[in-house]
Design a protein around this motif. Structure first.
Motif, PDB file in Angstrom:
ATOM      1  N   PRO A  10      -3.216  -6.130   9.658  1.00  0.00           N
ATOM      2  CA  PRO A  10      -2.669  -7.063  10.652  1.00  0.00           C
ATOM      3  C   PRO A  10      -2.449  -6.333  11.969  1.00  0.00           C
ATOM      4  CG  PRO A  10      -0.930  -6.303   9.196  1.00  0.00           C
ATOM      5  CD  PRO A  10      -2.215  -5.717   8.668  1.00  0.00           C
ATOM      6  N   LYS A  11      -2.065  -7.063  13.001  1.00  0.00           N
ATOM      7  CA  LYS A  11      -1.869  -6.448  14.314  1.00  0.00           C
ATOM      8  C   LYS A  11      -0.650  -5.541  14.357  1.00  0.00           C
ATOM      9  CE  LYS A  11      -4.159 -10.019  17.093  1.00  0.00           C
ATOM     10  NZ  LYS A  11      -3.987 -11.012  18.189  1.00  0.00           N
ATOM     11  N   CYS A  12       0.300  -5.776  13.476  1.00  0.00           N
ATOM     12  CA  CYS A  12       1.518  -4.978  13.457  1.00  0.00           C
ATOM     13  C   CYS A  12       1.978  -4.803  12.019  1.00  0.00           C
ATOM     14  CB  CYS A  12       2.616  -5.655  14.293  1.00  0.00           C
ATOM     15  SG  CYS A  12       4.227  -4.817  14.243  1.00  0.00           S
ATOM     16  N   LEU A  13       2.505  -3.625  11.705  1.00  0.00           N
ATOM     17  CA  LEU A  13       3.073  -3.376  10.387  1.00  0.00           C
ATOM     18  C   LEU A  13       4.130  -2.285  10.509  1.00  0.00           C
ATOM     19  CD1 LEU A  13       1.727  -0.514   9.001  1.00  0.00           C
ATOM     20  CD2 LEU A  13      -0.299  -1.981   9.183  1.00  0.00           C
ATOM     21  N   VAL A  14       4.936  -2.145   9.461  1.00  0.00           N
ATOM     22  CA  VAL A  14       5.995  -1.140   9.419  1.00  0.00           C
ATOM     23  C   VAL A  14       5.678  -0.146   8.313  1.00  0.00           C
ATOM     24  CG1 VAL A  14       8.467  -0.702   9.112  1.00  0.00           C
ATOM     25  CG2 VAL A  14       7.703  -2.826  10.216  1.00  0.00           C
ATOM     26  N   GLU A  15       5.712   1.138   8.655  1.00  0.00           N
ATOM     27  CA  GLU A  15       5.511   2.192   7.654  1.00  0.00           C
ATOM     28  C   GLU A  15       6.843   2.852   7.333  1.00  0.00           C
ATOM     29  OE1 GLU A  15       2.347   5.625   7.648  1.00  0.00           O
ATOM     30  OE2 GLU A  15       4.233   6.398   8.511  1.00  0.00           O
TER      31      GLU A  15
ATOM     32  N   GLN B 238       7.497   2.264  -3.847  1.00  0.00           N
ATOM     33  CA  GLN B 238       6.503   1.193  -3.827  1.00  0.00           C
ATOM     34  C   GLN B 238       6.830   0.139  -4.875  1.00  0.00           C
ATOM     35  OE1 GLN B 238       2.735   2.044  -5.639  1.00  0.00           O
ATOM     36  NE2 GLN B 238       1.583   0.874  -4.107  1.00  0.00           N
ATOM     37  N   GLY B 239       7.172   0.582  -6.093  1.00  0.00           N
ATOM     38  CA  GLY B 239       7.505  -0.365  -7.154  1.00  0.00           C
ATOM     39  C   GLY B 239       8.729  -1.197  -6.837  1.00  0.00           C
ATOM     40  N   ALA B 240       9.749  -0.562  -6.253  1.00  0.00           N
ATOM     41  CA  ALA B 240      10.970  -1.292  -5.906  1.00  0.00           C
ATOM     42  C   ALA B 240      10.692  -2.343  -4.840  1.00  0.00           C
ATOM     43  CB  ALA B 240      12.035  -0.310  -5.433  1.00  0.00           C
ATOM     44  N   LEU B 241       9.867  -2.000  -3.852  1.00  0.00           N
ATOM     45  CA  LEU B 241       9.542  -2.960  -2.794  1.00  0.00           C
ATOM     46  C   LEU B 241       8.641  -4.078  -3.304  1.00  0.00           C
ATOM     47  CD1 LEU B 241       8.965  -0.462   0.159  1.00  0.00           C
ATOM     48  CD2 LEU B 241      10.865  -2.069  -0.100  1.00  0.00           C
TER      49      LEU B 241
ATOM     50  N   VAL C 118       4.017   2.226   2.508  1.00  0.00           N
ATOM     51  CA  VAL C 118       4.794   3.419   2.149  1.00  0.00           C
ATOM     52  C   VAL C 118       3.894   4.634   2.299  1.00  0.00           C
ATOM     53  CG1 VAL C 118       6.068   4.624   0.333  1.00  0.00           C
ATOM     54  CG2 VAL C 118       6.232   2.122   0.527  1.00  0.00           C
ATOM     55  N   ARG C 119       4.403   5.661   2.976  1.00  0.00           N
ATOM     56  CA  ARG C 119       3.671   6.921   3.090  1.00  0.00           C
ATOM     57  C   ARG C 119       4.501   8.034   2.482  1.00  0.00           C
ATOM     58  NH1 ARG C 119       3.408  11.320   6.566  1.00  0.00           N
ATOM     59  NH2 ARG C 119       4.867  10.374   8.051  1.00  0.00           N
ATOM     60  N   GLU C 120       3.924   8.706   1.491  1.00  0.00           N
ATOM     61  CA  GLU C 120       4.610   9.824   0.852  1.00  0.00           C
ATOM     62  C   GLU C 120       4.216  11.104   1.574  1.00  0.00           C
ATOM     63  OE1 GLU C 120       5.103  10.121  -3.584  1.00  0.00           O
ATOM     64  OE2 GLU C 120       3.921  11.945  -3.258  1.00  0.00           O
ATOM     65  N   ALA C 121       5.193  11.716   2.228  1.00  0.00           N
ATOM     66  CA  ALA C 121       4.937  12.944   2.976  1.00  0.00           C
ATOM     67  C   ALA C 121       4.890  14.142   2.039  1.00  0.00           C
ATOM     68  CB  ALA C 121       6.019  13.136   4.032  1.00  0.00           C
TER      69      ALA C 121
ATOM     70  N   PHE D 211       0.824  -1.205   0.000  1.00  0.00           N
ATOM     71  CA  PHE D 211       0.000   0.000   0.000  1.00  0.00           C
ATOM     72  C   PHE D 211       0.860   1.258   0.000  1.00  0.00           C
ATOM     73  CE2 PHE D 211      -2.039   3.329   2.643  1.00  0.00           C
ATOM     74  CZ  PHE D 211      -3.031   3.699   1.743  1.00  0.00           C
ATOM     75  N   LEU D 212       0.460   2.238  -0.800  1.00  0.00           N
ATOM     76  CA  LEU D 212       1.082   3.554  -0.836  1.00  0.00           C
ATOM     77  C   LEU D 212       0.025   4.595  -0.492  1.00  0.00           C
ATOM     78  CD1 LEU D 212       3.213   5.738  -1.593  1.00  0.00           C
ATOM     79  CD2 LEU D 212       2.450   5.470  -3.983  1.00  0.00           C
ATOM     80  N   GLY D 213       0.287   5.388   0.532  1.00  0.00           N
ATOM     81  CA  GLY D 213      -0.580   6.499   0.884  1.00  0.00           C
ATOM     82  C   GLY D 213       0.164   7.804   0.710  1.00  0.00           C
TER      83      GLY D 213
END
Length: 416
Positions: free
Chosen positions: A180-185, A197-200, A216-219, A36-38
């Motif tokens: 899920p209960k846990c994730l990494v952003e 996002q594409g590379a991952l 992935v979050r784009e600031a 996911f990309l936000g």
């Protein structure tokens, strides 16, 4: 409405027998949704009634219509509410309309449809469709952000102050989730989200067709804040040798069972082509193989083979040995469960393991000799039932806290 929603909160693992699903040389179970990309820039404003003290008004208060950009989208579980339309949410913008009764009224299915249609009639020419409801809210699927803004303008102009015995008190952008209960952003700079996002996705694709454990979050900022400084230990040297490689404090380990060995090889080759392999102190041949990528400040990624089933292990490394117990206690409070603790390798490496599900585990690890760096653009997210720890509220359903070693942790709830 970009969202990664699957029936299983742990996504899609490509763990079918490879001999049964090869199509044109590639497993048919490979998905395309991936990660996911936000984007912060894509979040539209929320509209609401702000209470103000007014000695000349009934109840000593009055209201002002306001709008502001929320830091996060409102999170709704994929099964939220009751269905009022056969339309399945897809591309577009979800908007949650919150209602307040002007008398002794409650929403039921028939009334919800009439109220939803009346809102559109009074707003005029808004391209959207009501798709779900609950006793206090209506959920609309808008054609795009512009259509959502059109309803916001109607609210701001006072056109929705009385709708069949209800008053619209808030409109906010939302999204469906099944996390899920846990994730990494991973936070990245403006304009870099799609590339990252594409590379991952390229790396994860052989392992998972939909991978909700990493987002992935784009600031809005052009600086992603990826830390590159080292957090070297003070005090006497570690008993074990220190690795020369610099490792982020957060890692994701992909566990491959026997029928996924060729896919493990694919992921390993893709990582080796652009990431750097690192050797942990006293690493053995049976330990996971780890890779790091410093340019984007990504978490370390490990490859573990010979697992009983496909799964994910998320880890945070403790820098200070004296804080290991405090770190384990902190995450026990976050997760609301006790850890399974063990000490390995002649008493040097300490591990607290928290089972999250049959497919996922979370670890707090203290491994002497690791050369850890800061990672200000990495955040650990945990799904909770409520906020019991002190922290900074980020919108209605997020709270930011820090662990004892300063790693960013975001607690979040989901509307059901």
């Amino acid at each position: 409405m970009a969202s990664l929603v699957t029936e299983d909160c742990e996504g899609i693992f490509n763990d079918r027998d490879e001999a049964q699903d090869e199509v044109d040389g590639a497993p048919a179970s490979y998905g395309t949704r991936g990660i996911f990309l936000g984007k912060d820039a894509d979040i539209p404003p929320k509209y609401f009634l702000h209470k103000i003290f007014s000695p000349f008004s009934e109840g000593m208060q009055s209201f002002q219509r306001r709008s502001e950009k929320p830091p996060k989208l409102k999170l709704l579980h994929k099964d939220w509410g009751h269905t009022m339309s056969p339309t399945v949410a897809g591309e577009g913008r979800l908007g949650l309309v919150c209602l307040e009764p002007l008398g002794p009224l409650t929403l039921n299915e028939d009334h919800a449809k009439k109220v939803a249609e009346t809102i559109l009639s009074q707003a005029k020419d808004v391209q959207c469709e009501p798709i779900r409801w609950n006793p206090t809210d209506l959920l609309y699927l808008f054609k795009d952000n512009e259509a959502y803004l059109d309803l916001g303008k109607a609210f701001s102009n006072g056109q929705l102050d009385e709708v069949m015995g209800f008053k619209v008190v808030k409109i906010e952008p939302a999204m469906f989730v099944n996390p899920p209960k846990c994730l990494v952003e991973v936070e990245t700079a403006a304009g870099q989200g799609e590339d990252l996002q594409g590379a991952l996705m390229h790396i994860i694709a052989p392992f998972s067709g939909a991978f909700p454990f990493l987002t992935v979050r784009e600031a809005n900022s052009t600086d992603n804040g990826a830390g590159t400084s080292n957090n070297r230990e003070d005090g006497p040297p570690a008993k074990n040798r220190r690795t020369e490689d610099v490792v982020p404090p957060i890692s994701l380990t992909l566990s491959f069972p026997g029928n996924m060995q060729s896919r493990a090889t694919q992921v390993n080759e893709r990582l080796a082509s652009s990431w750097k392999r690192v050797n942990f102190p006293d690493q053995t041949d049976t330990d996971p193989t780890f890779y790091v990528e410093d340019r984007h400040g990504l978490p370390a990624v490990g490859i573990a083979t010979g697992a009983a089933a496909a799964g994910v292990k998320m880890s945070v490394f403790a820098q200070d040995e004296a804080k290991f117990a405090e770190m384990a206690e902190f995450y026990a409070k976050v997760l609301g469960t006790d850890a399974m603790e063990r000490v390995t390798k002649e008493g040097q490496t300490k591990v607290s393991m928290f089972p999250l599900s049959p497919r996922a585990e979370f670890y707090v690890i203290r491994q002497p000799g690791l050369n850890l760096r800061t990672a200000s653009n990495l955040t650990l997210y945990f799904l909770v039932s409520g906020f019991t720890l002190p922290g900074r509220r980020v919108g209605d359903d997020h709270m930011e806290v820090t662990d004892p070693e300063g790693n960013k942790v975001m607690l979040f709830t989901v509307g059901k």
